[in-house]
Design a protein around this motif. Structure first.
Motif, PDB file in Angstrom:
ATOM      1  N   VAL A 124      33.444  29.476  59.468  1.00 57.75           N
ATOM      2  CA  VAL A 124      33.697  30.913  59.509  1.00 57.75           C
ATOM      3  C   VAL A 124      35.205  31.143  59.474  1.00 57.75           C
ATOM      4  O   VAL A 124      35.985  30.237  59.739  1.00 57.75           O
ATOM      5  CB  VAL A 124      33.101  31.595  60.770  1.00 57.75           C
ATOM      6  CG1 VAL A 124      31.602  31.539  60.768  1.00 57.75           C
ATOM      7  CG2 VAL A 124      33.654  31.001  62.033  1.00 57.75           C
ATOM      8  N   GLN A 125      35.606  32.355  59.158  1.00 53.16           N
ATOM      9  CA  GLN A 125      37.014  32.747  59.137  1.00 53.16           C
ATOM     10  C   GLN A 125      37.257  33.728  60.279  1.00 53.16           C
ATOM     11  O   GLN A 125      37.039  34.922  60.132  1.00 53.16           O
ATOM     12  CB  GLN A 125      37.367  33.409  57.804  1.00 53.16           C
ATOM     13  CG  GLN A 125      37.274  32.495  56.610  1.00 53.16           C
ATOM     14  CD  GLN A 125      38.321  31.397  56.656  1.00 53.16           C
ATOM     15  OE1 GLN A 125      39.363  31.526  57.287  1.00 53.16           O
ATOM     16  NE2 GLN A 125      38.034  30.294  56.002  1.00 53.16           N
ATOM     17  N   ASN A 129      28.329  34.111  62.228  1.00 56.07           N
ATOM     18  CA  ASN A 129      28.767  34.153  60.828  1.00 56.07           C
ATOM     19  C   ASN A 129      28.684  35.572  60.278  1.00 56.07           C
ATOM     20  O   ASN A 129      28.325  36.509  60.992  1.00 56.07           O
ATOM     21  CB  ASN A 129      27.982  33.149  59.969  1.00 56.07           C
ATOM     22  CG  ASN A 129      26.521  33.498  59.822  1.00 56.07           C
ATOM     23  OD1 ASN A 129      26.048  34.525  60.286  1.00 56.07           O
ATOM     24  ND2 ASN A 129      25.780  32.627  59.156  1.00 56.07           N
ATOM     25  N   LYS A 130      29.001  35.733  58.997  1.00 53.39           N
ATOM     26  CA  LYS A 130      29.015  37.065  58.359  1.00 53.39           C
ATOM     27  C   LYS A 130      27.673  37.776  58.454  1.00 53.39           C
ATOM     28  O   LYS A 130      27.610  38.984  58.611  1.00 53.39           O
ATOM     29  CB  LYS A 130      29.367  36.927  56.873  1.00 53.39           C
ATOM     30  CG  LYS A 130      30.754  36.499  56.584  1.00 53.39           C
ATOM     31  CD  LYS A 130      30.941  36.381  55.078  1.00 53.39           C
ATOM     32  CE  LYS A 130      32.275  35.751  54.760  1.00 53.39           C
ATOM     33  NZ  LYS A 130      32.474  35.597  53.316  1.00 53.39           N
ATOM     34  N   ALA A 131      26.593  37.000  58.360  1.00 53.27           N
ATOM     35  CA  ALA A 131      25.246  37.579  58.371  1.00 53.27           C
ATOM     36  C   ALA A 131      24.772  37.924  59.780  1.00 53.27           C
ATOM     37  O   ALA A 131      23.674  38.453  59.947  1.00 53.27           O
ATOM     38  CB  ALA A 131      24.266  36.617  57.710  1.00 53.27           C
ATOM     39  N   GLY A 132      25.561  37.615  60.801  1.00 53.72           N
ATOM     40  CA  GLY A 132      25.167  37.907  62.176  1.00 53.72           C
ATOM     41  C   GLY A 132      24.283  36.830  62.783  1.00 53.72           C
ATOM     42  O   GLY A 132      23.636  37.078  63.801  1.00 53.72           O
ATOM     43  N   ASP A 160      33.137  35.435  62.775  1.00 55.41           N
ATOM     44  CA  ASP A 160      33.750  35.601  61.458  1.00 55.41           C
ATOM     45  C   ASP A 160      34.463  36.948  61.423  1.00 55.41           C
ATOM     46  O   ASP A 160      34.008  37.913  62.047  1.00 55.41           O
ATOM     47  CB  ASP A 160      32.670  35.519  60.377  1.00 55.41           C
ATOM     48  CG  ASP A 160      33.259  35.385  58.996  1.00 55.41           C
ATOM     49  OD1 ASP A 160      33.331  34.244  58.514  1.00 55.41           O
ATOM     50  OD2 ASP A 160      33.651  36.405  58.406  1.00 55.41           O
ATOM     51  N   SER A 205      34.587  39.130  59.200  1.00 58.10           N
ATOM     52  CA  SER A 205      33.786  40.200  58.612  1.00 58.10           C
ATOM     53  C   SER A 205      32.418  40.335  59.278  1.00 58.10           C
ATOM     54  O   SER A 205      31.556  41.041  58.767  1.00 58.10           O
ATOM     55  CB  SER A 205      33.624  39.955  57.110  1.00 58.10           C
ATOM     56  OG  SER A 205      33.003  38.707  56.888  1.00 58.10           O
ATOM     57  N   ALA A 206      32.224  39.659  60.406  1.00 61.05           N
ATOM     58  CA  ALA A 206      30.954  39.780  61.133  1.00 61.05           C
ATOM     59  C   ALA A 206      30.874  41.140  61.817  1.00 61.05           C
ATOM     60  O   ALA A 206      31.885  41.763  62.142  1.00 61.05           O
ATOM     61  CB  ALA A 206      30.827  38.670  62.169  1.00 61.05           C
ATOM     62  N   ASP A 207      29.670  41.585  62.060  1.00 58.32           N
ATOM     63  CA  ASP A 207      29.429  42.851  62.738  1.00 58.32           C
ATOM     64  C   ASP A 207      29.912  42.742  64.192  1.00 58.32           C
ATOM     65  O   ASP A 207      29.633  41.752  64.876  1.00 58.32           O
ATOM     66  CB  ASP A 207      27.929  43.178  62.690  1.00 58.32           C
ATOM     67  CG  ASP A 207      27.605  44.544  63.264  1.00 58.32           C
ATOM     68  OD1 ASP A 207      28.461  45.442  63.164  1.00 58.32           O
ATOM     69  OD2 ASP A 207      26.489  44.696  63.803  1.00 58.32           O
ATOM     70  N   TYR A 208      30.638  43.745  64.637  1.00 54.60           N
ATOM     71  CA  TYR A 208      31.165  43.756  66.007  1.00 54.60           C
ATOM     72  C   TYR A 208      30.038  43.644  67.028  1.00 54.60           C
ATOM     73  O   TYR A 208      30.166  42.971  68.044  1.00 54.60           O
ATOM     74  CB  TYR A 208      31.969  45.044  66.211  1.00 54.60           C
ATOM     75  CG  TYR A 208      32.604  45.176  67.569  1.00 54.60           C
ATOM     76  CD1 TYR A 208      33.662  44.367  67.943  1.00 54.60           C
ATOM     77  CD2 TYR A 208      32.143  46.117  68.485  1.00 54.60           C
ATOM     78  CE1 TYR A 208      34.248  44.483  69.178  1.00 54.60           C
ATOM     79  CE2 TYR A 208      32.719  46.254  69.724  1.00 54.60           C
ATOM     80  CZ  TYR A 208      33.777  45.431  70.072  1.00 54.60           C
ATOM     81  OH  TYR A 208      34.346  45.548  71.300  1.00 54.60           O
ATOM     82  N   SER A 220      27.231  42.035  66.778  1.00 52.74           N
ATOM     83  CA  SER A 220      26.749  40.649  66.866  1.00 52.74           C
ATOM     84  C   SER A 220      27.653  39.806  67.763  1.00 52.74           C
ATOM     85  O   SER A 220      27.171  39.007  68.573  1.00 52.74           O
ATOM     86  CB  SER A 220      26.688  40.017  65.470  1.00 52.74           C
ATOM     87  OG  SER A 220      25.824  40.733  64.643  1.00 52.74           O
TER      88      SER A 220
END
Length: 149
Positions: free
Chosen positions: A44-45, A67-70, A110, A112-115, A117
């Motif tokens: 992850v970034q 990750n990005k997908a939560g 990540d 760009s992950a949802d806050y 999550s």
């Protein structure tokens, strides 16, 4: 005279090291190929932030990755690259803290992950009995350590 020449032959006491060198080179290649595969966790970034690093510790922390997908991943899970639910995270943290009560727990989200999550991962850690949950970030280039201005 031929008989005496044959009888006085000495045994050669040398060790042939060529097979050992071959084995060593094969092992070297095996380790060079497998070393990059030993990286644990999910790629992850994390977001950048001006913060000071944690002090060096002997214990490896439990890292909850979002990750990005939560999806959630835990570093001490039997399969660290398999996504877990929030309810599956709690027993893993409890088990790690029973072995080492002071083990740090970090959330690595990540960028760009949802806050939501990331916050749910922190809440799951707190429900598992963790007092302080840390966040993993990447340092900002040129920013002073400690979050100073």
């Amino acid at each position: 005279m031929d008989r005496r020449a044959r009888r006085t032959r000495r045994m050669v006491a040398e060790i042939n090291v060529v097979p050992y060198i071959d084995v060593m080179l094969v092992l070297l290649v095996i380790f060079m190929v497998t070393a990059p595969m030993l990286q644990q966790g999910v790629e992850v970034q994390p977001p950048s932030a001006a913060s000071k690093p944690l002090p060096n510790q002997d214990d490896l922390p439990v890292i909850i990755t979002v990750n990005k997908a939560g999806e959630y991943f835990v570093s001490n899970a039997p399969n660290p690259k398999a996504p877990l639910s929030l309810e599956e995270i709690k027993p893993l943290i409890i088990a790690a803290r029973q072995v080492k009560p002071k083990i740090p727990v970090l959330v690595k989200g990540d960028g760009s992950a949802d806050y939501r999550s990331v916050m749910q991962a922190m809440v799951a850690a707190q429900q598992a009995g963790v007092d302080k949950v840390g966040l993993v970030t990447t340092p900002v280039d040129g920013a002073p350590a400690g979050g100073g201005k």
